[in-house]
Design an enzyme around this catalytic site. Structure first.
Site, PDB file in Angstrom:
ATOM      1  CE  LYS A  19      -3.921   2.035   2.507  1.00 26.55           C
ATOM      2  NZ  LYS A  19      -4.831   1.889   3.668  1.00 26.55           N
ATOM      3  CB  SER A  58      -8.006   3.812   2.783  1.00 22.83           C
ATOM      4  OG  SER A  58      -7.186   3.179   3.768  1.00 22.83           O
ATOM      5  CB  SER A  85      -8.572   0.947   5.740  1.00 24.00           C
ATOM      6  OG  SER A  85      -9.329   2.123   5.894  1.00 24.00           O
TER       7      SER A  85
END
Length: 485
Positions: free
Chosen positions: A79, A154, A178
């Site tokens: 990420k 996210s 998330s």
């Protein structure tokens, strides 16, 4: 996708027997990305030169012989809020579009020590603020199951890349859900460890008392392997817990006889899609057939969790994002009139709408005259939510419910309604506020889209969470379903 559909142990054996090379695995990853990325858009930055160089070095080691670690040679995505030395880390924000870190996050170092191959950096909601991946300042990632739908957020890029077979596993971060919510939307396994189990050093902070890094994988066994590699105390992180790390894979026995399951009635009440509720009840019947018992339990402060979370997380975001001022790193406004103008214009031009919204909310909650009424009150309610979990775990080994109240929604459907968007995290936020571990695993489909089952455990008892998840997985085929891109 054939290679990445193999179990980790099978890939490991093929590598050690020299039936497969790391270079072949790496090329399979980039080939799949070339095929699917126009539709999915999971990556912000690809590390093609670095990954191929890394693969060649690992293949040399293979030729030298000797047994390799289980994650050896596996293509992984990271990420884009986890810093990677020499590889751009943007947090999906225009503010950091030119930021090349000069050091690695602790989890990045641990993956390198495990000799995985970093394929690239994955798309996300800007500074991890969002639940749909539509808040990326670059482009929205799409759900591989139906590209008209969101992948969740996210960590939407992290989930979509694994679901699409672009990488073998990925790392995401979870502040209010998330990792778990996008895992549910994309039909994969997403684990949020206990707060403090995995180092946050090198994770660009959103809300420091909530953020936690965890793995996204295609099955529970892989999740245990990756957690084993990244967990552990880190002196560079003041919130890192100095606890003994067990062998998580030894917990994967498939045996849940006598497991006591609590089902929070608030997690199956108003607002839960009937098809999601039915999938969860069907999962509980599977546990019953395996010898586990379950009964309803009340978590009375659940209704206050969303308001509490957004006050606390926004307050911490306001503080953490103060460092982005156009002076030290990141994008800087051109030709400012003075220092104040530099701050104002750099932040106005660099941050997106959702980030600005949360900074303003947090700054208000922390301001003189409102601190006691909002921030301090939210901290007290957080304690009550934590107490709900403590009391439930006096009677139960795990708590089980849906990960999200509905399956994935259409892109653009909720982008103009922040409050509705925030409520999508109503089932994951209480877990984050309490700091306990939870995993989302696939438990069915609703209207052709995946449904996630959330299994919540006691602090630092990831072993029981993984055992419960693995047992369900061994007696169902939901984790084997793949999107047809």
């Amino acid at each position: 996708m054939a290679l990445f559909d193999l179990r980790l142990q099978d890939l490991h054996n093929q590598l050690n027997n020299k039936e497969l090379s790391v270079a072949e695995l790496t090329e399979a990853s980039y080939k799949r990305i070339a095929q699917t990325e126009p539709a999915v858009q999971a990556f912000i930055t690809l590390n093609e030169e670095g990954a191929r160089k890394q693969a060649a070095e690992l293949d040399k080691q293979l030729q030298e012989g000797g047994e390799r670690g289980l994650l050896f040679g596996l293509p992984a995505g990271i990420k884009d809020n986890i810093v990677t030395e020499g590889l751009t880390t943007t947090c999906a924000s225009q503010f950091l579009r030119n930021y090349d870190p000069i050091y690695d996050a602790t989890v990045t170092k641990k993956l390198k020590a495990a000799q995985t191959v970093t394929i690239g950096k994955l798309n996300m909601d800007e500074f991890a603020m969002g639940g749909s991946n539509e808040n990326s300042s670059f482009y929205a990632t799409r759900n591989p199951w139906n590209t008209e739908y969101v992948p969740g957020g996210s960590s939407g890029g992290s989930a979509a890349s694994v679901a699409a077979g672009q990488v073998y596993f990925s790392l995401g971060s979870d502040t209010g859900g998330s990792i778990r919510q996008p895992a549910a939307y994309c039909g994969i396994v997403g684990l949020k460890p206990t707060y403090g189990l995995v180092s946050r050093f090198g994770l660009v902070a959103f809300a420091s008392s909530l953020d936690q890094i965890g793995p996204l994988t295609k099955n529970v066994e892989d999740s245990a392997y990756v957690l084993q590699a990244i967990a552990g105390y880190d002196s560079m992180d003041s919130t890192s817990a100095n606890v003994e790390i067990p062998d998580y894979t030894s917990a994967l026995t498939g045996d849940v006889k006598g497991l006591r399951i609590g089902v929070p009635k608030e997690y199956l009440g108003q607002g839960i899609d009937p098809k999601v509720k039915e999938a969860v009840l069907a999962a509980l019947r599977v546990y019953e057939s395996l010898g586990a018992t379950w009964e309803e339990v009340s978590m009375p402060h659940t209704e206050y969790a969303v308001a509490t979370y957004y006050l606390l997380a926004s307050s911490e975001a306001s503080s953490n994002l103060a460092r982005f001022d156009g002076v030290r790193y990141g994008v800087r406004a051109d030709n400012p009139d003075n220092l104040i103008d530099l701050y104002r214009r750099s932040r106005s031009e660099g941050f997106g709408q959702e980030v600005k919204r949360r900074i303003m909310l947090g700054t208000y909650a922390l301001s003189s005259g409102y601190y006691d009424a909002y921030y301090l009150k939210a901290q007290k309610v957080r304690t009550l939510i934590k107490r709900d979990f403590d009391q439930a775990f006096e009677k139960f080994d795990v708590l089980i419910g849906p990960t999200a109240p509905t399956p994935a929604f259409r892109i653009g459907e909720q982008v103009g309604d922040p409050l509705t968007m925030y409520l999508n995290d109503i089932l994951t936020i209480p877990v984050s506020l309490a700091g306990v571990p939870a995993v989302s695993i696939p438990c069915g489909l609703a209207d052709g889209l995946p449904v996630g089952l959330q299994i919540i455990g006691k602090s630092f008892d990831e072993s029981t969470v993984l055992r419960a998840a693995h047992a369900f997985e061994q007696h169902t085929d939901f984790h084997k379903a793949r999107p047809q891109l």
